[in-house]
Motif scaffolding. Structure first.
Motif, PDB file in Angstrom:
ATOM      1  N   PRO A  75      47.240 109.709  30.851  1.00 54.65           N
ATOM      2  CA  PRO A  75      46.867 109.520  29.439  1.00 54.65           C
ATOM      3  C   PRO A  75      47.234 110.765  28.635  1.00 54.65           C
ATOM      4  CG  PRO A  75      45.041 108.933  30.896  1.00 54.65           C
ATOM      5  CD  PRO A  75      46.073 109.608  31.748  1.00 54.65           C
ATOM      6  N   GLN A  79      43.492 112.096  24.410  1.00 53.44           N
ATOM      7  CA  GLN A  79      42.476 111.186  24.938  1.00 53.44           C
ATOM      8  C   GLN A  79      41.527 111.933  25.872  1.00 53.44           C
ATOM      9  OE1 GLN A  79      43.963 107.485  26.571  1.00 53.44           O
ATOM     10  NE2 GLN A  79      42.167 107.238  27.889  1.00 53.44           N
ATOM     11  N   GLU A  83      37.404 112.515  25.243  1.00 52.12           N
ATOM     12  CA  GLU A  83      36.358 112.171  26.206  1.00 52.12           C
ATOM     13  C   GLU A  83      35.514 113.395  26.555  1.00 52.12           C
ATOM     14  OE1 GLU A  83      38.278 110.264  29.461  1.00 52.12           O
ATOM     15  OE2 GLU A  83      38.906 108.537  28.273  1.00 52.12           O
ATOM     16  N   SER A 158      34.007 110.322  36.826  1.00 51.04           N
ATOM     17  CA  SER A 158      34.428 108.936  36.651  1.00 51.04           C
ATOM     18  C   SER A 158      35.755 108.703  37.362  1.00 51.04           C
ATOM     19  CB  SER A 158      34.579 108.605  35.165  1.00 51.04           C
ATOM     20  OG  SER A 158      33.363 108.801  34.483  1.00 51.04           O
ATOM     21  N   ASP A 159      35.961 107.476  37.815  1.00 50.98           N
ATOM     22  CA  ASP A 159      37.221 107.178  38.500  1.00 50.98           C
ATOM     23  C   ASP A 159      38.420 107.354  37.564  1.00 50.98           C
ATOM     24  OD1 ASP A 159      36.614 105.049  36.896  1.00 50.98           O
ATOM     25  OD2 ASP A 159      36.677 103.533  38.481  1.00 50.98           O
ATOM     26  N   LYS A 160      38.216 107.169  36.252  1.00 50.50           N
ATOM     27  CA  LYS A 160      39.326 107.322  35.311  1.00 50.50           C
ATOM     28  C   LYS A 160      39.753 108.779  35.148  1.00 50.50           C
ATOM     29  CE  LYS A 160      36.380 107.498  31.176  1.00 50.50           C
ATOM     30  NZ  LYS A 160      36.089 106.863  29.862  1.00 50.50           N
ATOM     31  N   HIS A 161      38.934 109.711  35.628  1.00 46.26           N
ATOM     32  CA  HIS A 161      39.274 111.131  35.532  1.00 46.26           C
ATOM     33  C   HIS A 161      39.779 111.700  36.858  1.00 46.26           C
ATOM     34  CE1 HIS A 161      36.449 111.429  31.839  1.00 46.26           C
ATOM     35  NE2 HIS A 161      37.688 111.200  31.479  1.00 46.26           N
ATOM     36  N   TYR A 163      43.124 111.964  38.677  1.00 46.98           N
ATOM     37  CA  TYR A 163      44.549 111.815  38.419  1.00 46.98           C
ATOM     38  C   TYR A 163      45.305 112.230  39.684  1.00 46.98           C
ATOM     39  CZ  TYR A 163      42.505 112.006  33.764  1.00 46.98           C
ATOM     40  OH  TYR A 163      41.710 111.787  32.663  1.00 46.98           O
ATOM     41  N   ASN A 189      31.514 107.893  39.688  1.00 41.28           N
ATOM     42  CA  ASN A 189      30.817 107.104  38.663  1.00 41.28           C
ATOM     43  C   ASN A 189      29.293 107.204  38.760  1.00 41.28           C
ATOM     44  OD1 ASN A 189      33.288 106.121  37.593  1.00 41.28           O
ATOM     45  ND2 ASN A 189      33.334 104.503  39.151  1.00 41.28           N
TER      46      ASN A 189
END
Length: 756
Positions: A75, A79, A83, A158-161, A163, A189
């Motif tokens: 990302p 973004q 966050e 979080s799983d979105k963080h 990379y 999470n």
């Protein structure tokens, strides 16, 4: 002929460096699809990665990897930053992991001319070369927010963080505070809490176990900046306060009520709030110091003396006002420590009103404003006078405050802004520029501001024809004009302490080099070159004050991009950087950029590490076109008494000399010397109903009577009265607390009244 063609090709590289697609033909030659040569490596992560991963360093590496990735798997940095900023609302600090293999072109490829450019100016490798790239393994983990105002910190991964561009699979993640502790699991999470037992930068270690059996231990850090309130009885917990008067600053869509916090340090005599001294915090972007650290500003000497402790032993109560970060409405965050001076002043107005309603007895207030706090205090006291609000203050002490403006070398401003928002995209310095230099308070106070020097339509390049000093458009001149029109409080004794010398002693020399063509190696094939100078002597035009050059090694060093700032000083005065004044440390000023090894190297090699921050003339509100003028006993200043040292001192530094001056003003105010206190002769009936009864055995000529309610609003005012014997004031008021102030040419009394 070959040499000529090579030179032509190199100049084509120089011209096309920033163009998209220059490295596209190398994509299929890489193994990782991340070619680091596409970005300027400020982090030095492929050369000498940091052992301790800070939030800023993590974000800088992330930003570089994200831009170097051919596949665009990450990302955009904006973004990630958004966050991280949202942690202010969620109260959970996000963690992030970066696992990636990246590649750089080997220096020998350029040295052996195994790379060239085609007619589209794209790099092409010699087909016979097999090993053109060097692979670097990156495994980083850190909080995305570098500071916490709490000791008990909530983290979340979080799983979105996470990379991960490699084939490695994470099996488990754990953390610990120190080597003596057992590892604690981190569940994706799932928030978890870490209790830090003290303030300061704290190490937080993470362990990542991979399914392959490989293990990586990463050391990160977070800065804990919470108050440690004493529960023994002398200290009352910090209390939130909201102004009742809104303010709308330039560029804001609406007005907001300011929010602050205060802490009362009661005296050590009777522990009754009866002799208030207000200490108002100054410029503090990010709220790096709470009320306890603000109190420590009063430390001085080598034996741990503290001005606050001294006055508390004399029966005075110290009230600390801090300006934290807060959200007045959903989605809006105001950084109080760098907010508009007017809005912070309205918070002080409310605090004075509330303390006046609480305090016992007749003692008038003392207000001390260090640095920007002096402007906030001045504005608040004068605003109350102009709007019939009773501040009940007898003494206003300005401590190295910029009444005529502050200074940060324009060369540094140019350099930091270019590194942050130019082609380098240095995210570690972006916060320094946006939160410090570009804050509302900085734009109101700085005599020179880089935005006043920018070329039309450019965010980084200077118009070198503009003469110094030039402030931020829409901020600097408007604020100074408003401050000048208001003037100084008229119902207080106004005194000032300067940290700048009065005899013309300079901080360095006008026009001197701070860095003279200093080189910082970013990687094996990239380097940065710095030139920084103080602003020039009087009348000197178009002198270099800042130059940055980014260079790439292509057979020899070639400048890829650069930016230069020149300055012109007026005929009346040399540049402010070397002027007499309270000094500031460059490294401390750039502390928000910590985490950038290139900047750290730059700061460690400055030829002079201090600059004039608050010119002496500004701290004393002395109007003179020559900032280097000396201060004598005949120099006109609006302050009735001043303390000026013979040598320049660090900004807001207390010394034996200026502490003695402050104590003389606080403890032995000239307002009361030789007077017979009215409270021994004049009496006021209390409580009262619909008539306030005053009795004076002696005649008080040409007196003024003012009555204010608990908010400070004047509800009665009458002048030129002669009071003798019984004097009655018929008045219809609602039940509650009120203040009556009776003053003549040489005496004043203030009493709290209760309407029944």
């Amino acid at each position: 002929m070959k040499t000529k063609i090579t030179l032509v090709a190199l100049f084509a590289i120089l011209f096309s460096y920033a163009q998209n697609g220059k490295y596209d033909l190398l994509k299929d030659k890489t193994k990782t699809n991340i070619l680091y040569d596409q970005v300027f490596e400020l982090s030095k992560v492929t050369k000498s990665p940091k052992e301790v991963i800070s939030s800023l360093y993590f974000k800088q590496v992330y930003h570089e990897v994200q831009r170097a990735d051919f596949l665009q798997r990450f990302p955009a940095y904006d973004q990630l930053k958004k966050e991280a900023d949202n942690a202010f609302f969620s109260k959970e600090i996000p963690l992030a992991i970066l696992i990636s293999d990246v590649e750089t072109i080997k220096p020998t490829v350029f040295e052996n001319q195994e790379i060239s450019q085609n007619n589209k100016q794209q790099f092409v490798l010699n087909p016979t070369i097999n090993e053109a790239f060097q692979i670097h393994e990156l495994v980083l983990m850190a909080p995305l927010v570098g500071k916490s105002k709490l000791n008990l910190v909530n983290f979340i991964l979080s799983d979105k963080h996470i990379y991960n561009t490699t084939s490695k699979t994470i099996q488990a993640i754990s953390y610990r505070l120190n080597p003596n502790q057992a590892w604690q699991s981190v569940l994706i999470n799932q928030p978890f809490q870490v209790n830090f037992d003290s303030n300061g930068k704290k190490n937080l270690s993470f362990k990542i176990n991979f399914n392959s059996g490989e293990e990586k231990i990463i050391s990160s850090e977070i800065d804990i900046q919470t108050n440690k309130n004493n529960q023994s009885g002398n200290v009352i917990q910090a209390t939130s306060i909201t102004a009742t008067i809104p303010f709308q600053g330039f560029g804001e869509p609406t007005s907001y009520l300011g929010q602050g916090e205060y802490e009362i340090y009661l005296d050590n005599v009777d522990q009754v709030l009866d002799k208030p001294i207000f200490l108002v915090d100054g410029f503090d972007p990010g709220d790096s110091r709470g009320t306890e650290l603000i109190y420590s500003i009063l430390d001085y000497g080598t034996s741990g003396e503290n001005l606050g402790d001294i006055v508390r032993a004399e029966g005075y109560d110290v009230i600390i006002l801090n300006f934290p970060q807060y959200s007045p409405v959903d989605g809006v965050v105001i950084d109080g420590g760098a907010d508009f001076i007017q809005r912070n002043a309205m918070i002080l107005v409310e605090l004075i009103n509330q303390i006046n309603a609480q305090k016992i007895g007749n003692e008038q207030n003392v207000v001390i404003g260090p640095s920007m706090g002096g402007l906030i205090s001045r504005y608040a006291l004068r605003y109350m006078e102009q709007n019939n609000m009773e501040h009940d203050a007898r003494l206003y002490l300005s401590f190295d405050s910029p009444h005529l403006g502050a200074n940060v070398p324009i060369g540094f401003q140019h350099l930091f802004n270019y590194m942050a928002f130019g082609p380098l995209g240095d995210v570690t310095i972006q916060d320094l520029v946006s939160q410090v230099i570009d804050s509302p308070a900085a734009k109101q106070m700085l005599l020179d501001h880089y935005k006043g020097h920018l070329q039309s339509g450019s965010a980084t390049e200077f118009n070198n024809a503009i003469q110094l000093p030039t402030g931020a458009p829409n901020f600097r001149t408007a604020f100074q004009n408003e401050l000048n029109a208001m003037g100084f409080p008229t119902e207080t004794r106004n005194v000032a302490i300067s940290n700048g010398s009065g005899n013309g002693t300079t901080t360095g020399t006008p026009g001197m080099f701070v860095l003279d063509d200093y080189i910082v190696d970013a990687s094996t094939t990239q380097r940065a070159r710095f030139d920084i100078r103080f602003t020039p002597p009087a009348g000197v035009s178009n002198q270099l004050v800042s130059r940055f050059r980014a260079q790439q090694y292509l057979l020899f060093w070639v400048t890829l991009f650069s930016s230069t700032a020149n300055a012109t000083s007026p005929a009346t005065s040399a540049g402010l950087d070397a002027a007499p004044g309270g000094m500031f440390n460059v490294a401390d000023f750039a502390a928000d950029g910590s985490g950038n090894p290139t900047l750290d190297d730059f700061l460690a090699n400055l030829l002079i590490d201090r600059f004039c921050f608050i010119p002496t003339l500004s701290s004393l509100a002395i109007t003179n076109p020559n900032w280097f003028s000396t201060v004598t006993s005949s120099t006109a200043t609006p302050f009735v008494a001043t303390y000026v040292p013979s040598e320049n001192e660090d900004h807001v530094t207390l010394t034996e000399g200026n502490v003695d001056f402050a104590l003389e003003e606080i403890l032995n105010s000239p307002l009361s010397i030789g007077e017979i206190p009215w409270q021994n002769t004049l009496t006021i009936k209390n409580p009262f109903t619909n008539v306030i009864e005053v009795f004076s055995p002696n005649t008080i000529s040409n007196a003024t009577i003012k009555i204010a309610d608990a908010t400070g609003k004047i509800v009665f005012s009458k002048k030129q009265l002669n009071i003798s014997g019984n004097y009655q004031i018929p008045i219809q008021l609602t039940k509650g607390f009120y203040f009556i102030k009776i003053e003549s040419a040489d005496k004043t009394i203030v009493k709290k009244l209760i309407k029944q």
